[in-house]
Motif scaffolding. Sequence first.
Motif, mmCIF file in Angstrom:
data_model
loop_
_atom_site.group_PDB
_atom_site.id
_atom_site.type_symbol
_atom_site.label_atom_id
_atom_site.label_comp_id
_atom_site.label_asym_id
_atom_site.label_seq_id
_atom_site.Cartn_x
_atom_site.Cartn_y
_atom_site.Cartn_z
ATOM 1 N N MET A 1 16.143 28.986 -28.177
ATOM 2 C CA MET A 1 14.919 28.438 -29.079
ATOM 3 C C MET A 1 13.797 28.849 -28.447
ATOM 4 O O MET A 1 13.503 29.064 -27.255
ATOM 5 C CB MET A 1 15.077 26.816 -29.016
ATOM 6 N N ASN A 2 12.741 29.346 -29.364
ATOM 7 C CA ASN A 2 11.577 29.943 -28.987
ATOM 8 C C ASN A 2 10.813 28.858 -28.858
ATOM 9 O O ASN A 2 10.058 28.343 -29.982
ATOM 10 C CB ASN A 2 11.146 30.962 -30.328
ATOM 11 N N LEU A 3 10.147 28.486 -27.738
ATOM 12 C CA LEU A 3 9.417 27.616 -27.511
ATOM 13 C C LEU A 3 7.837 27.863 -27.784
ATOM 14 O O LEU A 3 7.087 27.125 -27.589
ATOM 15 C CB LEU A 3 9.451 26.701 -25.979
ATOM 16 N N ASP A 4 7.701 29.096 -27.962
ATOM 17 C CA ASP A 4 6.310 29.622 -28.004
ATOM 18 C C ASP A 4 5.714 29.101 -29.655
ATOM 19 O O ASP A 4 4.606 29.201 -29.765
ATOM 20 C CB ASP A 4 6.240 31.307 -28.553
ATOM 21 N N ASP A 12 3.250 15.866 -26.835
ATOM 22 C CA ASP A 12 3.911 14.974 -27.344
ATOM 23 C C ASP A 12 4.546 15.371 -28.813
ATOM 24 O O ASP A 12 5.656 14.765 -29.044
ATOM 25 C CB ASP A 12 3.078 13.633 -27.600
ATOM 26 N N VAL A 13 3.785 16.210 -29.458
ATOM 27 C CA VAL A 13 4.463 16.860 -30.695
ATOM 28 C C VAL A 13 5.466 17.756 -30.492
ATOM 29 O O VAL A 13 6.701 17.486 -31.317
ATOM 30 C CB VAL A 13 3.140 17.722 -31.293
ATOM 31 N N ARG A 14 5.544 18.336 -29.214
ATOM 32 C CA ARG A 14 6.660 19.212 -29.044
ATOM 33 C C ARG A 14 7.736 18.541 -28.579
ATOM 34 O O ARG A 14 8.941 18.572 -29.228
ATOM 35 C CB ARG A 14 6.350 20.211 -27.918
ATOM 36 N N GLU A 15 7.845 17.343 -27.827
ATOM 37 C CA GLU A 15 8.726 16.643 -27.503
ATOM 38 C C GLU A 15 9.317 15.873 -28.687
ATOM 39 O O GLU A 15 10.643 15.765 -28.974
ATOM 40 C CB GLU A 15 8.275 15.589 -26.493
ATOM 41 N N LEU A 16 8.523 15.284 -29.695
ATOM 42 C CA LEU A 16 8.939 14.591 -30.981
ATOM 43 C C LEU A 16 9.675 15.550 -31.795
ATOM 44 O O LEU A 16 10.741 15.000 -32.239
ATOM 45 C CB LEU A 16 7.733 14.095 -31.646
ATOM 46 N N VAL A 17 9.195 16.697 -32.067
ATOM 47 C CA VAL A 17 10.009 17.670 -33.009
ATOM 48 C C VAL A 17 11.339 18.170 -32.283
ATOM 49 O O VAL A 17 12.318 17.956 -32.884
ATOM 50 C CB VAL A 17 9.210 18.973 -33.286
ATOM 51 N N LEU A 18 11.302 18.359 -30.963
ATOM 52 C CA LEU A 18 12.402 18.791 -30.327
ATOM 53 C C LEU A 18 13.575 17.679 -30.364
ATOM 54 O O LEU A 18 14.942 17.898 -30.572
ATOM 55 C CB LEU A 18 12.126 19.110 -29.063
ATOM 56 N N ASP A 19 13.168 16.119 -30.329
ATOM 57 C CA ASP A 19 13.852 15.321 -30.481
ATOM 58 C C ASP A 19 14.617 15.134 -31.772
ATOM 59 O O ASP A 19 15.606 14.604 -32.099
ATOM 60 C CB ASP A 19 13.056 13.963 -30.018
ATOM 61 N N GLU A 21 14.904 17.422 -33.998
ATOM 62 C CA GLU A 21 15.907 18.386 -34.290
ATOM 63 C C GLU A 21 17.342 18.146 -33.735
ATOM 64 O O GLU A 21 18.116 18.396 -34.053
ATOM 65 C CB GLU A 21 15.465 19.895 -33.676
ATOM 66 N N LYS A 22 17.239 17.534 -32.251
ATOM 67 C CA LYS A 22 18.531 17.144 -31.313
ATOM 68 C C LYS A 22 19.263 16.066 -32.348
ATOM 69 O O LYS A 22 20.518 16.126 -32.552
ATOM 70 C CB LYS A 22 18.139 16.720 -30.177
ATOM 71 N N GLN A 23 18.184 14.985 -32.747
ATOM 72 C CA GLN A 23 19.153 14.066 -33.409
ATOM 73 C C GLN A 23 19.462 14.377 -34.965
ATOM 74 O O GLN A 23 20.509 13.883 -35.423
ATOM 75 C CB GLN A 23 18.294 12.914 -33.640
ATOM 76 N N ARG A 24 18.879 15.240 -35.317
ATOM 77 C CA ARG A 24 19.379 15.734 -36.750
ATOM 78 C C ARG A 24 20.623 16.244 -36.680
ATOM 79 O O ARG A 24 21.627 16.412 -37.520
ATOM 80 C CB ARG A 24 18.375 16.934 -37.211
ATOM 81 N N GLU A 25 20.834 17.427 -35.825
ATOM 82 C CA GLU A 25 22.166 17.859 -35.314
ATOM 83 C C GLU A 25 23.427 16.925 -35.213
ATOM 84 O O GLU A 25 24.469 17.054 -35.583
ATOM 85 C CB GLU A 25 21.971 19.043 -34.224
ATOM 86 N N SER A 26 22.904 15.774 -34.209
ATOM 87 C CA SER A 26 24.110 14.753 -33.922
ATOM 88 C C SER A 26 24.203 13.828 -34.869
ATOM 89 O O SER A 26 25.200 13.241 -34.886
ATOM 90 C CB SER A 26 23.724 14.166 -32.616
#
Length: 441
Positions: A1-4, A12-19, A21-26
């Motif tokens: 994943m490209n964190l750029d 906090d926006v980064r962490e929220l979006v990654l969370d 995307e993780k929950q969307r997959e699971s």
Amino acid sequence: MNLDRFKNFEQDVRELVLDFEKQRESGGAYFDVEQIEVIADYYLEVYDVEGLESAVLLGEQLFPTSNEIRLRRAHLLGIQGQYPQALAILKRLERTEPDNTDVFYALATLYSLTNQGDKAISYYLKTASDGYQLDMVYGNIGDEYYRLGKTNEAISYYRKSIAINPDESRSLYNLACLWDHQGFDHKAQAFFSQLVADHPFSKNGWYCLGIVYSWLSLFEKATDAFEYAIAIDKTFVQAYLGLSECHNHLGNTARAVQALRDSLDYTSDRPHILYLIGHIYLQQCNYHTASTYYHDALKEDPSYSSAWDDLGYCSEMLGYIDEAAGYYRRAIDLEPDNDIHWLRLVRLYVRTQRYAEACALLESSRADATDRFAFDTNLLYCYYKLGHRNRLFALLREDAVEFGSLYPSLYSYYPEFSNDIEIVNYINSFKKPNTKSDAYE
């Protein structure tokens, strides 16, 4: 994943979006309405349509009556080009919340997308009533006035935007370009010089001053301005590009290359920077070094058609004819709509007297060419060299209506034509019809 992709966003926006995307997959994701708004707005800002759609769908499932989620649905519909549906939602929201400036802004954006500039301006002005992000809003109004051809009003609003934020990049650059188009570069020089004097930490102000100096061919002053911009923000890639270009104009090849190399740690497009370095060496006829950088660019992006094309040119100049032809072919395969790639391969064939191959290439591609006359002049010459006189004169007759006024230029391209009495007689007896070929006079 490209964190750029989170470079300009809070942690906090980064962490929220990654969370998300993780929950969307699971599966089984849950977020409150404000969190979904933040997630959706992130995807909207980075123009990730798939991500925005996922966030909106979850929001509609969890909060079916939320106007904020409906607003994000309208944003999504607008991005997808479904303007009537988006407008219907926004008009309902406007009736429900007549003072909601977020709805005003969305309406303004939608009217802008549908080329209704006057309505867009009206709603941007309503948006400005809350005093929030006026630099951006006034810049948007400036853009709308520019598209409407009202340059004085555009300039006025760009200056209003800059007065609020002296580092507002879009308004600064557009103002510089507008004055340049009007021939007022000296006015722009005075404006931006005063701007950086008043606001010495405006990196975009320094950058625009550098651009204006370069337009005035004051390259040494331009380099100083770009260096100030870089001193303020060492990650400012565009300033490195401007600095490199100015050093190149001054004949400082090594410094031009170094400016580009310095930007490699900060750019999101390394292949382009490597290509630009190669192009500097190409201009110096240093084909070996240019080829090295083109190869480096292609290692990082094998689909970079311009790099394949210029690599072909370097190989051709170095005498590697078969390699050059292969590189040109690769460029054509990647970008078949670009005339330059076809013509470079054609001219390689012509230069090496492979006229039959050039003919086949031209006959297969001329119908789709943007500049068909460039293709047909080469085809005429190939027919001439191959002795295909019937084809040559048939092509001259075919092109006469559209390109007849350009026929005398054939002598400068191919002096041999001036020694062929039939060709000379045809061109001399040609009566230019009253057609669109007049545009070439």
